[in-house]
Design a protein around this motif. Structure first.
Motif, PDB file in Angstrom:
ATOM      1  N   GLU A 109      10.324 -41.476  88.552  1.00  0.00           N
ATOM      2  CA  GLU A 109      11.391 -42.409  88.965  1.00  0.00           C
ATOM      3  C   GLU A 109      12.736 -41.676  89.043  1.00  0.00           C
ATOM      4  OE1 GLU A 109       9.188 -42.896  86.627  1.00  0.00           O
ATOM      5  OE2 GLU A 109       8.118 -44.738  87.165  1.00  0.00           O
ATOM      6  N   VAL A 110      12.942 -40.770  88.099  1.00  0.00           N
ATOM      7  CA  VAL A 110      14.195 -40.002  88.092  1.00  0.00           C
ATOM      8  C   VAL A 110      14.224 -39.051  89.295  1.00  0.00           C
ATOM      9  CG1 VAL A 110      15.575 -38.344  86.743  1.00  0.00           C
ATOM     10  CG2 VAL A 110      14.430 -40.263  85.586  1.00  0.00           C
TER      11      VAL A 110
ATOM     12  N   ILE B  79      12.714 -33.448  70.325  1.00  0.00           N
ATOM     13  CA  ILE B  79      11.328 -33.922  70.307  1.00  0.00           C
ATOM     14  C   ILE B  79      10.597 -33.465  71.570  1.00  0.00           C
ATOM     15  CG2 ILE B  79      11.782 -36.208  71.351  1.00  0.00           C
ATOM     16  CD1 ILE B  79       9.776 -37.306  69.161  1.00  0.00           C
ATOM     17  N   TRP B  80       9.287 -33.463  71.508  1.00  0.00           N
ATOM     18  CA  TRP B  80       8.411 -33.021  72.606  1.00  0.00           C
ATOM     19  C   TRP B  80       8.657 -31.549  72.954  1.00  0.00           C
ATOM     20  CZ3 TRP B  80       5.621 -36.907  71.944  1.00  0.00           C
ATOM     21  CH2 TRP B  80       6.124 -38.217  71.975  1.00  0.00           C
ATOM     22  N   THR B  81       9.029 -30.759  71.951  1.00  0.00           N
ATOM     23  CA  THR B  81       9.391 -29.365  72.226  1.00  0.00           C
ATOM     24  C   THR B  81       8.113 -28.521  72.347  1.00  0.00           C
ATOM     25  OG1 THR B  81      11.209 -29.842  70.714  1.00  0.00           O
ATOM     26  CG2 THR B  81      11.056 -27.605  71.572  1.00  0.00           C
ATOM     27  N   THR B  82       7.731 -28.270  73.599  1.00  0.00           N
ATOM     28  CA  THR B  82       6.499 -27.519  73.862  1.00  0.00           C
ATOM     29  C   THR B  82       6.622 -26.101  73.320  1.00  0.00           C
ATOM     30  OG1 THR B  82       6.166 -28.823  75.867  1.00  0.00           O
ATOM     31  CG2 THR B  82       4.955 -26.755  75.713  1.00  0.00           C
TER      32      THR B  82
ATOM     33  N   GLY C  61       1.031 -36.534  81.510  1.00  0.00           N
ATOM     34  CA  GLY C  61       2.308 -35.868  81.179  1.00  0.00           C
ATOM     35  C   GLY C  61       3.019 -35.327  82.408  1.00  0.00           C
TER      36      GLY C  61
ATOM     37  N   ALA D 185      17.140 -39.586  74.021  1.00  0.00           N
ATOM     38  CA  ALA D 185      17.685 -38.862  75.182  1.00  0.00           C
ATOM     39  C   ALA D 185      16.575 -38.053  75.834  1.00  0.00           C
ATOM     40  CB  ALA D 185      18.823 -37.945  74.750  1.00  0.00           C
TER      41      ALA D 185
ATOM     42  N   GLY E 219      14.752 -27.094  73.888  1.00  0.00           N
ATOM     43  CA  GLY E 219      15.233 -28.191  73.045  1.00  0.00           C
ATOM     44  C   GLY E 219      16.215 -29.057  73.808  1.00  0.00           C
TER      45      GLY E 219
ATOM     46  N   HIS F  28       0.434 -28.815  71.262  1.00  0.00           N
ATOM     47  CA  HIS F  28       1.286 -27.961  72.090  1.00  0.00           C
ATOM     48  C   HIS F  28       2.736 -28.394  72.016  1.00  0.00           C
ATOM     49  CE1 HIS F  28       1.083 -30.990  75.297  1.00  0.00           C
ATOM     50  NE2 HIS F  28      -0.182 -31.071  74.995  1.00  0.00           N
TER      51      HIS F  28
ATOM     52  N   ILE G  60       5.923 -37.112  83.787  1.00  0.00           N
ATOM     53  CA  ILE G  60       6.996 -37.383  82.813  1.00  0.00           C
ATOM     54  C   ILE G  60       7.767 -36.098  82.488  1.00  0.00           C
ATOM     55  CG2 ILE G  60       7.517 -38.226  80.489  1.00  0.00           C
ATOM     56  CD1 ILE G  60       4.818 -39.746  80.581  1.00  0.00           C
ATOM     57  N   ARG G  61       7.023 -35.034  82.126  1.00  0.00           N
ATOM     58  CA  ARG G  61       7.682 -33.787  81.684  1.00  0.00           C
ATOM     59  C   ARG G  61       8.557 -33.219  82.796  1.00  0.00           C
ATOM     60  NH1 ARG G  61       1.972 -30.553  81.521  1.00  0.00           N
ATOM     61  NH2 ARG G  61       1.614 -30.543  83.751  1.00  0.00           N
ATOM     62  N   GLY G  62       9.666 -32.634  82.383  1.00  0.00           N
ATOM     63  CA  GLY G  62      10.579 -32.056  83.373  1.00  0.00           C
ATOM     64  C   GLY G  62      11.326 -33.104  84.175  1.00  0.00           C
ATOM     65  N   GLY G  63      11.197 -34.374  83.789  1.00  0.00           N
ATOM     66  CA  GLY G  63      11.870 -35.457  84.511  1.00  0.00           C
ATOM     67  C   GLY G  63      10.849 -36.402  85.117  1.00  0.00           C
ATOM     68  N   ALA G  64      10.955 -37.688  84.784  1.00  0.00           N
ATOM     69  CA  ALA G  64       9.984 -38.684  85.247  1.00  0.00           C
ATOM     70  C   ALA G  64      10.082 -38.868  86.771  1.00  0.00           C
ATOM     71  CB  ALA G  64      10.238 -40.023  84.548  1.00  0.00           C
TER      72      ALA G  64
ATOM     73  N   SER H 274      15.067 -32.725  75.039  1.00  0.00           N
ATOM     74  CA  SER H 274      14.811 -34.145  74.745  1.00  0.00           C
ATOM     75  C   SER H 274      15.048 -34.496  73.279  1.00  0.00           C
ATOM     76  CB  SER H 274      13.364 -34.491  75.088  1.00  0.00           C
ATOM     77  OG  SER H 274      13.078 -34.142  76.412  1.00  0.00           O
TER      78      SER H 274
HETATM   79  C1  FAD Z   1       3.665 -32.828  78.231  1.00  0.00           C
HETATM   80  C2  FAD Z   1       5.140 -32.916  77.964  1.00  0.00           C
HETATM   81  C3  FAD Z   1       5.839 -31.792  77.571  1.00  0.00           C
HETATM   82  C4  FAD Z   1       7.213 -31.877  77.301  1.00  0.00           C
HETATM   83  N1  FAD Z   1       7.897 -30.746  76.899  1.00  0.00           N
HETATM   84  C5  FAD Z   1       9.213 -30.833  76.619  1.00  0.00           C
HETATM   85  C6  FAD Z   1       9.931 -29.697  76.145  1.00  0.00           C
HETATM   86  O1  FAD Z   1       9.372 -28.613  75.974  1.00  0.00           O
HETATM   87  N2  FAD Z   1      11.237 -29.841  75.848  1.00  0.00           N
HETATM   88  C7  FAD Z   1      11.900 -31.002  76.024  1.00  0.00           C
HETATM   89  O2  FAD Z   1      13.108 -31.052  75.754  1.00  0.00           O
HETATM   90  N3  FAD Z   1      11.256 -32.128  76.457  1.00  0.00           N
HETATM   91  C8  FAD Z   1       9.933 -32.046  76.751  1.00  0.00           C
HETATM   92  N4  FAD Z   1       9.253 -33.164  77.183  1.00  0.00           N
HETATM   93  C9  FAD Z   1       9.964 -34.442  77.236  1.00  0.00           C
HETATM   94  C10 FAD Z   1      10.257 -34.917  78.647  1.00  0.00           C
HETATM   95  O3  FAD Z   1      11.217 -34.119  79.279  1.00  0.00           O
HETATM   96  C11 FAD Z   1      10.702 -36.376  78.517  1.00  0.00           C
HETATM   97  O4  FAD Z   1       9.588 -37.090  78.019  1.00  0.00           O
HETATM   98  C12 FAD Z   1      11.123 -36.960  79.833  1.00  0.00           C
HETATM   99  O5  FAD Z   1      12.337 -36.385  80.245  1.00  0.00           O
HETATM  100  C13 FAD Z   1      11.269 -38.505  79.772  1.00  0.00           C
HETATM  101  O6  FAD Z   1      12.071 -38.849  78.692  1.00  0.00           O
HETATM  102  P1  FAD Z   1      11.615 -39.950  77.623  1.00  0.00           P
HETATM  103  O7  FAD Z   1      10.250 -39.567  77.128  1.00  0.00           O
HETATM  104  O8  FAD Z   1      12.716 -40.097  76.623  1.00  0.00           O
HETATM  105  O9  FAD Z   1      11.433 -41.279  78.434  1.00  0.00           O
HETATM  106  P2  FAD Z   1      12.561 -42.324  78.833  1.00  0.00           P
HETATM  107  O10 FAD Z   1      13.806 -41.633  79.243  1.00  0.00           O
HETATM  108  O11 FAD Z   1      12.653 -43.340  77.733  1.00  0.00           O
HETATM  109  O12 FAD Z   1      11.909 -42.991  80.089  1.00  0.00           O
HETATM  110  C14 FAD Z   1      10.714 -43.760  80.017  1.00  0.00           C
HETATM  111  C15 FAD Z   1      10.390 -44.246  81.399  1.00  0.00           C
HETATM  112  O13 FAD Z   1      11.416 -45.110  81.855  1.00  0.00           O
HETATM  113  C16 FAD Z   1      11.660 -44.931  83.227  1.00  0.00           C
HETATM  114  N5  FAD Z   1      13.057 -44.517  83.447  1.00  0.00           N
HETATM  115  C17 FAD Z   1      13.883 -43.892  82.569  1.00  0.00           C
HETATM  116  N6  FAD Z   1      15.089 -43.680  83.120  1.00  0.00           N
HETATM  117  C18 FAD Z   1      15.037 -44.164  84.378  1.00  0.00           C
HETATM  118  C19 FAD Z   1      15.957 -44.222  85.437  1.00  0.00           C
HETATM  119  N7  FAD Z   1      17.198 -43.714  85.336  1.00  0.00           N
HETATM  120  N8  FAD Z   1      15.540 -44.790  86.604  1.00  0.00           N
HETATM  121  C20 FAD Z   1      14.281 -45.297  86.746  1.00  0.00           C
HETATM  122  N9  FAD Z   1      13.366 -45.259  85.757  1.00  0.00           N
HETATM  123  C21 FAD Z   1      13.723 -44.711  84.594  1.00  0.00           C
HETATM  124  C22 FAD Z   1      10.677 -43.866  83.700  1.00  0.00           C
HETATM  125  O14 FAD Z   1       9.487 -44.491  84.143  1.00  0.00           O
HETATM  126  C23 FAD Z   1      10.360 -43.115  82.442  1.00  0.00           C
HETATM  127  O15 FAD Z   1       9.088 -42.479  82.517  1.00  0.00           O
HETATM  128  C24 FAD Z   1       7.890 -33.113  77.447  1.00  0.00           C
HETATM  129  C25 FAD Z   1       7.169 -34.248  77.852  1.00  0.00           C
HETATM  130  C26 FAD Z   1       5.812 -34.162  78.107  1.00  0.00           C
HETATM  131  C27 FAD Z   1       5.073 -35.385  78.528  1.00  0.00           C
END
Ligand code: FAD
Length: 368
Positions: free
Chosen positions: A355-356, A152-155, A346, A127, A121, A204, A349-353, A123
């Motif tokens: 770009e991050v 959200i997105w809590t796998t 995914g 955030a 838990g 999932h 994105i997951r675990g940190g995008a 995201s």
């Molecule tokens: C399949 C899947 C499983 C997941 N499982 C979990 C889970 O179990 N538990 C959990 O807590 N979360 C989970 N997540 C969430 C995931 O960790 C977040 O989606 C991810 O950290 C990105 O956050 P956000 O979706 O809020 O995107 P945002 O933070 O809104 O970012 C959107 C996009 O903006 C860009 N961006 C954002 N910040 C920056 C920056 N500082 N510099 C440059 N570019 C930037 C990137 O391109 C990014 O992809 C899961 C996501 C996926 C896809």
């Protein structure tokens, strides 16, 4: 700690023998989608959960290089390991590092037996990349804390026995300060799990709603207010594993078979180029496992592995479109490709995008 190569070869053969007898359908991304409690317990019986934790804390006392051998084989096979993956990968190591003796005694043996399923838990709707913006709050009450918020997105929350929850314990603090980590029983009153379906309609991940959820003091992980430093360290465990480049391995295996069926030069070259990249990624994963064994920081290596690994997983699926087209498919290849197509977006994105990840690497390079 150094491993004997013959011993590691023996371990690899043992895991392959176990997998040859296990009954499951190989899938891409099965470390995230495939919760099979019986399979996880069978892995636990072999001693392959918590295998690199110290013996004095009930762990297997093996190296992280030995763990790499096991996790690599499980993922190459596309085995359903999601039930124990998160606990083995990051919750156990965090409890070892930051947990009280009581918390270690309570949770580590249960994780090693494969009796727990942890969800993360972290995201929230505002955030994700920026975890410092977490708004879920925990307030002190008699005997512990009360948590209110929405993740959200809590796998796997719908399978979970426990949730790791990052919450703000000091409403007035600066963004990075005042965050605290909690380990919460999923059957605590006030927890609601709402499904979110992915792009192919599979369930999932979820919303995880927390309304006045009581968490005893003993379930605080580490130091109140130090959640930011602790979670940053935990994310290195989350990002630096084999699942960052082997999620689509079942497709790559099918591609190798396909390329052997026809003499198409372009298909052979594509599969060969993927194989060469895989060798480099395995080397990076080995460096990372050795760095953990040596007690070194792995934040940068983990970000590099995740960035390069998720690009690789995407290219496996991209190349599959061509290779399957010219070389044809066998039974099951179409389903694997569909799995791969669903997994790949995914990954970055997951675990940190991605770009991050680039920012983490650049900061490490600049020493910031
Ligand atoms: C399949 C899947 C499983 C997941 N499982 C979990 C889970 O179990 N538990 C959990 O807590 N979360 C989970 N997540 C969430 C995931 O960790 C977040 O989606 C991810 O950290 C990105 O956050 P956000 O979706 O809020 O995107 P945002 O933070 O809104 O970012 C959107 C996009 O903006 C860009 N961006 C954002 N910040 C920056 C920056 N500082 N510099 C440059 N570019 C930037 C990137 O391109 C990014 O992809 C899961 C996501 C996926 C896809």
């Amino acid at each position: 700690m150094v491993d004997d190569c013959r011993e590691l070869d023996g371990l690899r053969a043992e895991v392959r023998g176990f997998l040859a007898e296990a009954v499951f359908t190989p899938r891409c991304d099965n470390w995230m989608r495939g919760v099979d409690r019986d399979f996880s317990r069978a892995v636990a019986e072999r001693g392959w959960i918590g295998m690199s934790w110290p013996r004095e804390h009930g762990g297997g006392g093996r190296t992280n290089v030995a763990r790499l051998v096991v996790t690599e084989e499980l993922l190459r096979a596309g085995a359903p390991v999601a039930g124990h993956w998160t606990a083995d990968r990051q919750i156990g190591p965090s409890v070892l590092r930051h947990g009280t003796p009581e918390l270690r005694a309570e949770l580590l043996p249960a994780i090693r037996r494969g009796d727990t399923v942890f969800c993360l838990g972290l995201s929230e709707s505002e955030a994700g990349s920026d975890l410092a913006a977490v708004r879920t709050r925990a307030s002190r009450v008699a005997g512990g804390w009360e948590i209110d918020g929405a993740k959200i997105w809590t796998t796997s929350a719908h399978h979970a026995t426990h949730a790791y929850v990052l919450a703000r314990t000091d409403a007035g603090s600066a963004r990075h300060a005042g965050l605290t980590e909690f380990l919460v029983d999923m059957d605590t009153p006030g927890i609601t799990v709402r499904p979110i379906l992915d792009l192919v309609g599979e369930h999932h991940f979820n919303e995880l709603l927390l309304e006045s959820v009581f968490v005893p003091e003993a379930r605080v992980l580490g130091v109140v207010g130090e959640g930011w430093a602790q979670v940053t360290e935990q994310l290195a465990f989350e990002r630096g594993g084999v699942e960052r480049y082997l999620s689509t391995y079942p497709v790559l295996r099918a591609l190798t078979r396909a390329a052997r069926r026809t003499p198409d030069r372009a298909a052979t070259e594509r599969v060969g180029a993927l194989a060469a990249r895989l060798v480099a990624l395995r080397r990076l994963a080995l460096d990372l496992a050795r760095a953990i064994d040596g007690g070194h920081a792995t934040t940068r290596l983990a970000a590099e592995l995740k960035l390069l690994g998720t690009d690789f997983e995407r290219d496996v699926v991209e190349d599959a479109r061509y290779v399957f087209d010219v070389c044809g498919t066998e039974d099951g290849d179409g389903e694997l490709l569909l799995d791969g197509l669903a997994a790949v977006p995914g990954g970055a994105i997951r675990g940190g995008a991605s770009e991050v990840m680039r920012t983490v690497i650049a900061r490490a390079e600049l020493g910031r």
